[in-house]
Scaffold this motif. Structure first.
Motif, PDB file in Angstrom:
ATOM      1  N   ILE A 168       0.848  -1.208   0.000  1.00  0.00           N
ATOM      2  CA  ILE A 168       0.000   0.000   0.000  1.00  0.00           C
ATOM      3  C   ILE A 168       0.879   1.251   0.000  1.00  0.00           C
ATOM      4  O   ILE A 168       0.620   2.209  -0.748  1.00  0.00           O
ATOM      5  CB  ILE A 168      -0.928  -0.007   1.222  1.00  0.00           C
ATOM      6  CG1 ILE A 168      -1.941  -1.140   1.111  1.00  0.00           C
ATOM      7  CG2 ILE A 168      -1.665   1.336   1.339  1.00  0.00           C
ATOM      8  CD1 ILE A 168      -2.808  -1.310   2.342  1.00  0.00           C
ATOM      9  N   LEU A 169       1.930   1.232   0.821  1.00  0.00           N
ATOM     10  CA  LEU A 169       2.842   2.374   0.881  1.00  0.00           C
ATOM     11  C   LEU A 169       3.537   2.587  -0.461  1.00  0.00           C
ATOM     12  O   LEU A 169       3.683   3.733  -0.927  1.00  0.00           O
ATOM     13  CB  LEU A 169       3.881   2.147   1.983  1.00  0.00           C
ATOM     14  CG  LEU A 169       4.915   3.263   2.179  1.00  0.00           C
ATOM     15  CD1 LEU A 169       4.218   4.567   2.554  1.00  0.00           C
ATOM     16  CD2 LEU A 169       5.917   2.867   3.258  1.00  0.00           C
ATOM     17  N   ALA A 170       3.939   1.494  -1.098  1.00  0.00           N
ATOM     18  CA  ALA A 170       4.594   1.609  -2.407  1.00  0.00           C
ATOM     19  C   ALA A 170       3.649   2.203  -3.446  1.00  0.00           C
ATOM     20  O   ALA A 170       4.051   3.042  -4.269  1.00  0.00           O
ATOM     21  CB  ALA A 170       5.089   0.229  -2.858  1.00  0.00           C
ATOM     22  N   ARG A 171       2.391   1.796  -3.414  1.00  0.00           N
ATOM     23  CA  ARG A 171       1.418   2.351  -4.355  1.00  0.00           C
ATOM     24  C   ARG A 171       1.158   3.827  -4.056  1.00  0.00           C
ATOM     25  O   ARG A 171       1.001   4.635  -4.975  1.00  0.00           O
ATOM     26  CB  ARG A 171       0.104   1.572  -4.268  1.00  0.00           C
ATOM     27  CG  ARG A 171       0.177   0.143  -4.753  1.00  0.00           C
ATOM     28  CD  ARG A 171       0.696   0.073  -6.189  1.00  0.00           C
ATOM     29  NE  ARG A 171      -0.124   0.879  -7.073  1.00  0.00           N
ATOM     30  CZ  ARG A 171       0.351   1.509  -8.155  1.00  0.00           C
ATOM     31  NH1 ARG A 171       1.645   1.463  -8.453  1.00  0.00           N
ATOM     32  NH2 ARG A 171      -0.459   2.210  -8.925  1.00  0.00           N
ATOM     33  N   LEU A 172       1.135   4.188  -2.776  1.00  0.00           N
ATOM     34  CA  LEU A 172       0.941   5.593  -2.420  1.00  0.00           C
ATOM     35  C   LEU A 172       2.078   6.446  -2.962  1.00  0.00           C
ATOM     36  O   LEU A 172       1.854   7.558  -3.467  1.00  0.00           O
ATOM     37  CB  LEU A 172       0.853   5.750  -0.895  1.00  0.00           C
ATOM     38  CG  LEU A 172      -0.486   5.413  -0.251  1.00  0.00           C
ATOM     39  CD1 LEU A 172      -0.359   5.444   1.262  1.00  0.00           C
ATOM     40  CD2 LEU A 172      -1.558   6.396  -0.706  1.00  0.00           C
ATOM     41  N   VAL A 173       3.296   5.947  -2.859  1.00  0.00           N
ATOM     42  CA  VAL A 173       4.458   6.699  -3.337  1.00  0.00           C
ATOM     43  C   VAL A 173       4.357   6.971  -4.834  1.00  0.00           C
ATOM     44  O   VAL A 173       4.756   8.039  -5.323  1.00  0.00           O
ATOM     45  CB  VAL A 173       5.760   5.934  -3.009  1.00  0.00           C
ATOM     46  CG1 VAL A 173       6.959   6.574  -3.696  1.00  0.00           C
ATOM     47  CG2 VAL A 173       5.978   5.887  -1.510  1.00  0.00           C
ATOM     48  N   SER A 174       3.786   6.029  -5.556  1.00  0.00           N
ATOM     49  CA  SER A 174       3.660   6.212  -7.008  1.00  0.00           C
ATOM     50  C   SER A 174       2.407   6.986  -7.396  1.00  0.00           C
ATOM     51  O   SER A 174       2.381   7.647  -8.440  1.00  0.00           O
ATOM     52  CB  SER A 174       3.648   4.843  -7.706  1.00  0.00           C
ATOM     53  OG  SER A 174       2.535   4.071  -7.282  1.00  0.00           O
ATOM     54  N   ILE A 175       1.363   6.941  -6.557  1.00  0.00           N
ATOM     55  CA  ILE A 175       0.091   7.586  -6.901  1.00  0.00           C
ATOM     56  C   ILE A 175       0.071   9.058  -6.517  1.00  0.00           C
ATOM     57  O   ILE A 175      -0.376   9.909  -7.294  1.00  0.00           O
ATOM     58  CB  ILE A 175      -1.074   6.839  -6.214  1.00  0.00           C
ATOM     59  CG1 ILE A 175      -1.305   5.479  -6.875  1.00  0.00           C
ATOM     60  CG2 ILE A 175      -2.356   7.666  -6.263  1.00  0.00           C
ATOM     61  CD1 ILE A 175      -2.318   4.625  -6.146  1.00  0.00           C
ATOM     62  N   VAL A 176       0.560   9.374  -5.318  1.00  0.00           N
ATOM     63  CA  VAL A 176       0.424  10.742  -4.787  1.00  0.00           C
ATOM     64  C   VAL A 176       1.026  11.812  -5.692  1.00  0.00           C
ATOM     65  O   VAL A 176       0.431  12.885  -5.849  1.00  0.00           O
ATOM     66  CB  VAL A 176       1.035  10.809  -3.371  1.00  0.00           C
ATOM     67  CG1 VAL A 176       1.131  12.256  -2.882  1.00  0.00           C
ATOM     68  CG2 VAL A 176       0.203   9.988  -2.390  1.00  0.00           C
ATOM     69  N   PRO A 177       2.184  11.592  -6.328  1.00  0.00           N
ATOM     70  CA  PRO A 177       2.748  12.667  -7.160  1.00  0.00           C
ATOM     71  C   PRO A 177       2.004  12.909  -8.471  1.00  0.00           C
ATOM     72  O   PRO A 177       2.309  13.884  -9.173  1.00  0.00           O
ATOM     73  CB  PRO A 177       4.185  12.185  -7.440  1.00  0.00           C
ATOM     74  CG  PRO A 177       4.457  11.115  -6.438  1.00  0.00           C
ATOM     75  CD  PRO A 177       3.131  10.478  -6.187  1.00  0.00           C
TER      76      PRO A 177
END
Length: 266
Positions: A57-66
């Motif tokens: 989930i954290l890895a996906r957040l890192v790619s989604i948020v920007p």
């Protein structure tokens, strides 16, 4: 001020120590839950179709948020929440004052307001959709109504709980109506009104995200629902995590503000 701080008759230093220990226990519980989720999802004890690991989930957040799309979704959701909460606050406090100031109106209207508090206002979405169209209007109206009710009810209860001596004090110094409300009533009632304000914001978040999940063209709730229908569990939980983090941050800010207000009132 937390319940622990208010109820324990202990010295300030000891009370601060207890509060810090409670905070440490909360963080330990949160860390344990994250570890358990990581282990159970990685080992297959929880199906990947239902839940993915916190690290993923954290890895996906890192790619989604920007991304630009996330920025647009977040801006749409935050704007809707703030508008709905502002409407609930601006209308809820005067309504609570009216229900307190006119006891007959309070006795008549309070059952209807409480019923509206318990009734799922999401049921009115199809009607509002037909009247207002597919835009942010129905979502704002429903979220604002969900936010307004707890604010109005807690305002009424807070004003009712003010000690009679304060009313007599205001009369004894010939306070004007403006001074009566701004210098006496609201300072005395604010510590009790504030929990209703917190609830109002929480309900604004719930109403907004839930309505976006059901039917919307943009927003964090819409995106979570979209990935749910697409069976993209990782991205769905990433957007759910955004809502959780937002709620925790706002609650922390409001709690700190509430503690400061209560301390100033002592």
């Amino acid at each position: 001020m937390t319940v622990l701080e208010k109820t324990l008759p202990v010295p300030p230093k000891q009370r601060d120590t207890l509060v810090r220990r409670a905070a440490m226990v909360r963080w330990a519980i949160l860390a344990a839950l994250i570890v358990i989720l990581e282990v159970t999802t990685r080992t297959g004890m929880i199906s990947p179709a239902l839940m993915v690991s916190p690290s993923e989930i954290l890895a996906r957040l890192v790619s989604i948020v920007p991304t630009e799309r996330f920025g647009q979704d977040a801006a749409r959701t935050l704007t809707t929440i703030l508008i709905a909460f502002t409407i609930g606050l601006v209308l809820g406090i005067p309504l609570g004052v009216f229900l307190w100031r006119v006891p007959a109106a309070g006795r008549i209207l309070e059952p209807f307001i409480v019923t509206g508090y318990a009734m799922p206002t999401l049921l009115f979405y199809p009607v509002l959709l037909a009247v207002m169209g597919l835009n942010a209007g129905p979502i704002i109206l429903i979220a604002a109504s969900m936010s307004l009710i707890p604010i109005a009810l807690t305002t009424m209860v807070a004003l009712k709980s003010i000690k009679p001596i304060l009313h007599k004090l205001a009369n004894s110094v010939s306070a004007s109506p403006r001074q009566y409300y701004l210098k006496v009533l609201f300072p005395a009632a604010t510590p009790l009104i504030f929990p209703g304000v917190k609830l109002g914001f929480i309900y604004a978040v719930i109403g907004t995200v839930a309505m976006e999940f059901i039917l919307a063209a943009q927003g964090i709730g819409f995106r979570a629902g979209f990935y749910y229908r697409e069976l993209n569990t990782a991205d769905m939980w990433a957007y759910i995590a955004v809502v959780i983090v937002l709620s925790v941050l706002v609650n922390a800010v409001l709690t700190r503000l509430e503690k400061r207000i209560r301390r100033d009132m002592l």
